[in-house]
Design a protein around this motif. Sequence first.
Motif, mmCIF file in Angstrom:
data_model
loop_
_atom_site.group_PDB
_atom_site.id
_atom_site.type_symbol
_atom_site.label_atom_id
_atom_site.label_comp_id
_atom_site.label_asym_id
_atom_site.label_seq_id
_atom_site.Cartn_x
_atom_site.Cartn_y
_atom_site.Cartn_z
ATOM 1 N N PRO A 274 9.525 -8.819 -13.284
ATOM 2 C CA PRO A 274 9.038 -9.832 -12.342
ATOM 3 C C PRO A 274 9.644 -9.568 -10.970
ATOM 4 N N LEU A 275 8.942 -9.974 -9.925
ATOM 5 C CA LEU A 275 9.484 -9.695 -8.588
ATOM 6 C C LEU A 275 10.703 -10.551 -8.273
ATOM 7 N N GLU A 276 10.801 -11.707 -8.924
ATOM 8 C CA GLU A 276 12.061 -12.433 -8.830
ATOM 9 C C GLU A 276 12.866 -12.102 -10.075
ATOM 10 N N ALA B 41 -5.309 -15.914 -5.028
ATOM 11 C CA ALA B 41 -4.612 -14.664 -4.732
ATOM 12 C C ALA B 41 -3.105 -14.767 -4.953
ATOM 13 N N LEU B 42 -2.677 -15.840 -5.602
ATOM 14 C CA LEU B 42 -1.252 -15.935 -5.922
ATOM 15 C C LEU B 42 -1.091 -16.561 -7.292
ATOM 16 N N GLN B 43 -0.065 -16.121 -7.981
ATOM 17 C CA GLN B 43 0.270 -16.759 -9.259
ATOM 18 C C GLN B 43 1.679 -17.343 -9.155
ATOM 19 N N CYS B 44 2.706 -16.497 -9.357
ATOM 20 C CA CYS B 44 4.052 -17.076 -9.245
ATOM 21 C C CYS B 44 4.405 -17.383 -7.800
ATOM 22 N N GLY B 45 3.742 -16.714 -6.871
ATOM 23 C CA GLY B 45 3.966 -17.008 -5.457
ATOM 24 C C GLY B 45 5.164 -16.305 -4.836
ATOM 25 N N PHE B 46 5.840 -15.478 -5.611
ATOM 26 C CA PHE B 46 7.056 -14.873 -5.067
ATOM 27 C C PHE B 46 6.737 -13.790 -4.038
ATOM 28 N N CYS B 47 5.675 -13.036 -4.285
ATOM 29 C CA CYS B 47 5.300 -11.975 -3.347
ATOM 30 C C CYS B 47 4.510 -12.527 -2.175
ATOM 31 N N THR B 48 4.012 -13.747 -2.333
ATOM 32 C CA THR B 48 2.993 -14.292 -1.430
ATOM 33 C C THR B 48 3.407 -14.332 0.042
ATOM 34 N N PRO B 49 4.615 -14.812 0.380
ATOM 35 C CA PRO B 49 4.969 -14.853 1.798
ATOM 36 C C PRO B 49 4.858 -13.473 2.468
ATOM 37 N N LEU C 193 4.175 -5.095 -3.240
ATOM 38 C CA LEU C 193 4.022 -5.202 -4.690
ATOM 39 C C LEU C 193 3.730 -6.639 -5.097
ATOM 40 N N CYS C 194 2.871 -6.769 -6.098
ATOM 41 C CA CYS C 194 2.684 -8.059 -6.763
ATOM 42 C C CYS C 194 2.650 -7.746 -8.244
ATOM 43 N N ARG C 195 3.427 -8.458 -9.033
ATOM 44 C CA ARG C 195 3.455 -8.176 -10.468
ATOM 45 C C ARG C 195 2.515 -9.093 -11.236
ATOM 46 N N CYS C 196 1.957 -10.096 -10.547
ATOM 47 C CA CYS C 196 1.171 -11.103 -11.266
ATOM 48 C C CYS C 196 -0.333 -10.930 -11.185
ATOM 49 N N THR C 197 -0.846 -10.654 -9.992
ATOM 50 C CA THR C 197 -2.280 -10.880 -9.770
ATOM 51 C C THR C 197 -3.175 -9.680 -10.038
ATOM 52 N N GLY C 198 -2.600 -8.498 -10.131
ATOM 53 C CA GLY C 198 -3.447 -7.325 -10.250
ATOM 54 C C GLY C 198 -4.175 -6.999 -8.951
HETATM 55 S S1 FES Z 1 2.088 -13.742 -7.403
HETATM 56 FE FE1 FES Z 1 3.794 -13.236 -8.641
HETATM 57 S S2 FES Z 1 4.430 -11.385 -7.779
HETATM 58 FE FE2 FES Z 1 2.613 -11.781 -6.735
#
Ligand code: FES
Lengths: 800, 167
Positions: free
Chosen positions: A193-195, B97-105, B134-139
């Motif tokens: 995970p990115l976090e 376009a976001l899931q966990c939102g960590f990459c989003t900013p 990188l985004c690990r969630c959205t593909g």
């Molecule tokens: S939304 Fe989770 S890393 Fe991009």
Amino acid sequence: MTTKLFGEPIPRREDPRLLVGGGRYLDDLGPGALAAAFVRSPHAHARIAGVDVSDAVEVDGLVAIYLWEDLPDRVGEPLPLLIPHPALTHGRTAHPLARDVVRHVGEPVAMVVAVDRYTAEDVCALIRVDYEPLPPVVGPENAVQGSALVHADVPGNVGAHLVQEVGNAREAIEEAEHTLAFRLDVERSASMPLEGRGVYARWDSGDSSLRVYTSTQASTSVRMAIAATLELPLPSVEVVAPDVGGGFGVKIVHPWPEEILVPWACIRLGREVKWTEDRREHFISSAHERAQVQYVRVGFDSAGRVLGLELNILHDHGAYTPYGIIVPIITSTQALGPYKIGAYRVEFQSIYTNTVQVTPYRGAGRPQGVFAMERTMDRIADHLGLDRTEVRAANFIQPSEFPYDQGLTFQDGRPLIYDSGDYPASLELLKSLIDWDSFEERRAEAAAEGRRIGIGLGCYVEGTGVGPYEGGHVQVTSDGRVHVSTGLTSQGQGHETVFAQIVAEELGVDISDISVVTGDTRRFPYAVGTFASRAAVMSGNAIALATRKVRDKALRVAAEALEADPGDLEIVSGIVRVRGNPTAAIPLKTVAVLSNPLRYAFDAEAARATQFAAPGSPDEPPLKEEPGLEGRDYYSPIRSTFASGMHAAVVETDPVTAEIHILRYVVVHDCGKLINPLIVEGQIHGGVAQGVGGALYERMAYDEHGQLLNASFMDFLMPYATEIPRIETAHLETPSPLNPLGIKGAGEAGVIPVSAVVASAIEDAEGLVISRMPISPSDLYDLRLAAARGEAERTSRSAG
Amino acid sequence: MNEITLTVNGSVARVVVPARRLLSDCLRHDLGLTGTHVGCEHGVCGCCTVLLDGDPIRSCLMLAVTADGHEITTVEGLAGPGGELSPVQRAFHESHALQCGFCTPGFLCTVTALLRDNPAPTEAEALEGVSGNLCRCTGYQNIVKAVHRAAELTAEETGPDDDEAVR
Ligand code: FES
Ligand code: FES
């Protein structure tokens, strides 16, 4: 009717805060907290001869250094083995800080607490640990020789050995008209995970209560582990999963050493303490998955029907087994996919090596099982000269055969019985979407341009929504707002949205009045956790059941107020009304007021429920059932529900450079009824992307000394946007008969068959048998050279 | 220790930082702007992307002292003065376009600059434009979709430009 919400692609309710930087991830919390950092072993296997902190203690801003011997008895004990299993005869877990011996690079040896992270890391750099290296054990095949041992008391490095068998597979294979035997290899990857992980603890010495925030997939269980280990009364411990920046499995493991050590240090120091994992730490001290060596033997008839299958697995579980043997059990059972094969024997050995521990990563053993089965199907087709889809169709369980008992024991300890599905329909849909039948024309066209393309497919069945249970709580307050909570956690799956959709539809309220909280033990203390594609199924159904309780109660209370029969009432947009008589109506918020007989009026609304305003019958007690318009319920399934899917891809391989491009990627997916198609698609996209990473790019490159050579994003190749094909999806909706909402899990689906699909397509393009994943351009290039030397196997299609 | 002046999201901030303090840490921990995330601290993931004088940079690869005197926009500064979401933010929401939102900013800052320089990117330009994060969630598929949607929203809001009006 309230607007239909179940099944609608509504945009997510969690987005607005995340889009403006308003998320609260672990490291965003506790701005004034002390920072923890860890000294971690640089050796894969070594004895700790001594630790010298004399320089370290000179650093300004240092607060504390802890070694294993500083930990009180209970805290220093080995971490729990979360999922014991009789076959795991030699389960071993780590101490929170290494005691005498380190068993993988990255194992924590000392904890430092300082005024900030920079200082804490300065201190770590000055702590001198004297290591006496021991022989490292790397790779399951080396490990199983047993010449060097990861744990001195685990002979042959074998942690577990398990055989499951239905029928007599060896006999069936011997007697079959055709047999094949081959080996397959799957590399290590990781959730990534990115976090990373992180823990932040606050201790209130006034009332001796502890609040811990942790980036986890299982806050309720972390809470119990902390209370037990730190010997605190359970009600004095709260654990909150804040916004979590992705999990994908790695954060289901608990308690991590840091989840014990950070709260312990916080209490001991009487100061807030926080630890945030950095990326290198995540690579070397969290968890990996996937690596297996598989040996397949299969017997089949001329139609391609499997009569007997034998699968032997060497599973590398790294240095410790905190999560038991769930991964190889899932591989063993889910290898069967949508097929009824005659007789099946699966045997695995789960092996210790001096590498990072292996625990579930999205898919959790399924990608490997599907790789084994689908490579087998392709080999059978090639051997018989049949179309690959025909061989699969010949082995499918038919829609009329559900429930279908595979005769094995699944990861939840329950029988592996599929509840529903329609595999032939999925395959037909897949074939038409990817134009399977006309592919030879396209291959010829491409060949005429000097291009090499291939097509491949893969099928899977995924047991989702495993028990034992989840719960939900729904409360309507006197302002008309609806507060929903469930104990399991969220890492981006959109639970705030889908659970609100369920409540809005079940209760008949506007979604804007609903708020959802997950993973906060203050709100809901009982839960199992988020894994195994279970959140929507488990908590979704629990919340639906809790909502139905609230609805029933609302109707009862309203019926009394309206002097109507509860059966004649409906709830529309938050108003309870008599069907067909809109004038006889009462808002839910008033029902909420009335459901709690009051003595004191704290506002105008509450005045309606006080003793003189609502006197009631003088012969009955004022309170007839629990006060408040709220309901709590649990969902506990008899067994898992089985989602399924089939993927197909067209790839192009460069004849010169061996570069591999996925030209098309098609997904047919059946997870029962969809709550929110937008979110399900997103889950599939993300899963496929991780699958593509695992198929073409990602591997954990350990050298023979147990050093992880690629422990950075620079060297561990996670796909960027340019590496991921556009994914075309189609849904079938075969409802699950097992749960009230008819849903199945969707979280892991996307990732499961990708390696198998890509291998199938590359094999088809190249005419070379693909038996290991991932496959990089260099791997493919080498394979071509080996084939030219006659040292690599060609498919019969290409050889003939 | 060094005193530096940054203009962050339009406000002037004076901070005293040690020379080794990363800009990402300065924004997150000294200024409390925790919307900027760190996913690797070695310049690969792009979670920490902010705009420095309008251009996207990785704040984990820059020392706070190096940014002295510069203007910085973080994710907290993308919405309008009344808190209304920018077209890029809205497009991410609409497109899932976001899931966990960590990459989003990081993506939001990147795409904001991308569309400012190229208001109507082609498919290839949009893909290329987000391929440093990188985004690990959205593909990524919905992120690319959001780039186009944001371009549309921006165009709708600014109205047809002069060229188009002439045509
Ligand atoms: S939304 Fe989770 S890393 Fe991009
Ligand atoms: S945190 Fe800066 S690029 Fe990853």
